[in-house]
Design an enzyme around this catalytic site. Structure first.
Site, PDB file in Angstrom:
ATOM      1  CB  ALA A  51     104.846   9.310 104.457  1.00  0.00           C
ATOM      2  NE  ARG A  52     102.651   4.002 109.707  1.00  0.00           N
ATOM      3  CZ  ARG A  52     102.755   3.819 111.135  1.00  0.00           C
ATOM      4  NH1 ARG A  52     103.876   4.079 111.574  1.00  0.00           N
ATOM      5  NH2 ARG A  52     101.674   3.511 111.933  1.00  0.00           N
ATOM      6  CE1 TYR A 104     109.887   7.250  95.765  1.00  0.00           C
ATOM      7  CE2 TYR A 104     111.994   7.977  95.166  1.00  0.00           C
ATOM      8  CZ  TYR A 104     111.012   7.306  95.782  1.00  0.00           C
ATOM      9  OH  TYR A 104     111.759   6.648  97.204  1.00  0.00           O
ATOM     10  CG  HIS A 113     115.452  16.790 100.289  1.00  0.00           C
ATOM     11  ND1 HIS A 113     115.255  17.335 101.649  1.00  0.00           N
ATOM     12  CD2 HIS A 113     114.902  15.469 100.708  1.00  0.00           C
ATOM     13  CE1 HIS A 113     114.716  16.760 102.543  1.00  0.00           C
ATOM     14  NE2 HIS A 113     114.248  15.675 102.097  1.00  0.00           N
ATOM     15  CE  LYS A 159     113.628  17.423 110.496  1.00  0.00           C
ATOM     16  NZ  LYS A 159     113.645  16.130 110.886  1.00  0.00           N
TER      17      LYS A 159
END
Lengths: 360, 360
Positions: B17-18, B62, B83, B101
């Site tokens: 995510a960085r 989240y 997911h 993915k």
């Protein structure tokens, strides 16, 4: 002191014999001495077109070459189905033997050839030229380096070329009575040899042919592949085909390093050859690129790899002739291992892609 | 006129995510808007360390990101097992979805995700960054060219990296409850995607996993491979492993041409990327070298591939938001095909390396 000159006879006028004739001319310890063909006219034309000296002997049969007492060694590029007959006869006539690949149709035939060579004290070598390129030794240094390459984990090899319609119809390599192993024997040989070479000739425990090989109408393989499996978990795959653009890859991946080359059988250029290596590859911060980058290495060679092959073979023959040394068995061992794996792949294809043990 | 700015929320503070936060910053039509973590402190640290503007929202869950009405789209780098839950909830909250993915543990889960996206009119894209590099489009031109590449015959793909002891013990990608597909899901995904991409997304008829996959004690795949087989005889192989030096190869061989690259997932350098092609390769007279030689092509890019991915995703989202366009289904289709093949390979491993049909 000048090196011993090994006098070569060539059996047949195969296309590849043109290249090897040049290699014999280039090797400092070898010379073209005789050529035999079933047609003496063809032999004469071959000799004059391929740099044979005016004194060279031109014969209308293979037997005549073998019967010439001044022939030290023979190069045999005949169709594979004829190898056992002519290789054994050559050995019996005390001719040292440089034999084209695949060395035989099966290991049993090859063992007959090797027994004949051993009982007659002649040197054997197969004509896998790339083994003799100095690049090969340089790559071996990398693969043997536990710091740069680590432990071998996987290999992939690919050798394909796009045969033209004439080849696919008429070449000996698509004829079941001449080169029954087809693409597997002709170019799969190189893939298997390269994989074994990477694995330092440790035999795999088993092979499993890939599904979907392509055969011609006569049942000769035009395209196939296989995986190879070692007891320690190493795995290799190869693909060979007469039906795809010319491609010649070897990729070896170890725990610490990676080797790539794309011209392993015939280097892109004759006087130099390159390969790419990487060690402890990783990424930059935030994975924006690689650090370190792989590096390219180029190895120069004064003599082409085929001449180096002839030189090494002739050196061994010279040692036997002049110094009474024993034949070097290494080369026959490498040929036999290659043939063993090749026939295991063929057996796996024949058995519907079941695993086949490689039994030495 | 300035492009529509798509406001991104990020679910979780995964390492990847960085990189994607930076990509969102670089993309001209996207902006970092919110980040949520189960720990609000972790979210705050992530936001300040990764270029979020002072106005960005920092959430301790989240759900809170999904409940923020000003979030247009979410990037979801959560473990694969999460997911389906979070992707479906995001779609229900009308958030466009950029999903890491492998997209799911299996096709059935992925279909649940896609149904949620379709019924809520949100755009779906998986985060396979290399698809968006201009090099990829340039290579496609080569592969589509009947004169330069001809008909595809074989593909080989390899993605390995040498995980350190900490990764092998603690990373989510070796945990059966988090990323149960292990190396196959994490990096085999890229191999399969690259093979499908080369094959212009024609699905193979069947796959056969290679013997000898390596599992950890919990049964998660650390290393495996497979062959893929098409009805017309095309064949592909891949190898993926957490246990070998970083290697990223794609080789595609057609009747007339060959494509090579060694950095397909992450280009060696961020601002440019190369590939090698050859057409109608052959040998010089006497096979002393190649003619023509392969040629290297380099493609420059102003934006890195991850930012181009974000830009394309945001462009599609902008079209939906501002112009009432329908979501583009192409990306979900490519994800689904990749997941289908991936699960077929897993099934082949589970069935003892039997062939498994790929049924769409």
């Amino acid at each position: 002191m000048a090196e011993t000159q090994i006098r070569f006879g060539i059996l047949g006028c195969a296309d590849i014999a043109r290249k090897v004739s040049r290699a014999i001319t280039l090797a400092p310890n070898a010379s073209l001495y005789a050529v035999g063909s079933r047609s003496i006219h063809k032999a004469a034309r071959f000799a004059s077109a391929n740099g044979f000296p005016p004194s060279a002997k031109v014969y209308g049969s293979y037997e005549a070459v073998l019967d010439d007492p001044d022939v030290d060694a023979v190069y045999v590029p005949l169709p594979t189905s004829l190898h056992v007959r002519w290789a054994v006869l050559a050995a019996q006539k005390k001719k040292h033997l440089l034999l084209e690949k695949p060395v035989a149709l099966n290991v049993s035939e090859f063992d007959t050839i090797i027994e004949a060579c051993e009982s007659n004290g002649v040197q054997f070598m197969d004509a896998t030229m790339w083994m003799h390129h100095p690049r090969t030794a340089k790559m071996r240094e990398f693969l043997s380096d536990s710091q740069r390459f680590g432990q071998l984990k996987s290999v992939h090899s690919c050798f394909t070329f796009c045969a033209d319609p004439d080849f696919l119809k008429n070449d000996i390599r698509v004829k079941p009575d001449l080169d029954a192993l087809g693409a597997l024997g002709d170019i799969g040989w190189y893939c298997i040899r390269s994989i074994l070479w990477v694995a330092d000739f440790e035999l795999p425990e088993s092979v499993v042919a890939l599904r979907g090989p392509v055969f011609n109408e006569a049942g000769v393989i035009l395209s196939c592949g296989s995986s190879l499996h070692w007891e320690d978990g190493k795995v290799a795959t190869f693909h060979c085909s007469f039906l795809s653009n010319l491609t010649m890859d070897v990729t070896a991946v170890g725990t610490k390093g990676t080797l790539h080359l794309h011209d392993f059988v015939i280097p892109f250029e004759e006087s130099k050859a390159s390969f790419s290596v990487a060690t402890e590859s990783g990424f930059t911060e935030l994975v924006t690129g690689w650090a370190p980058l792989p590096s390219e290495h180029t190895v120069m060679t004064d003599l082409p790899q085929d001449a180096l092959m002839v030189r090494e073979f002739s050196r061994l023959v010279g040692g036997i002739k002049k110094s009474g040394l024993k034949p070097e068995k290494k080369w026959a061992n490498l040929s036999r291992k290659t043939q063993l794996v090749l026939n295991a792949v063929k057996a796996s294809i024949d058995k519907g892609f079941e695993p086949v043990k490689v039994v030495s």
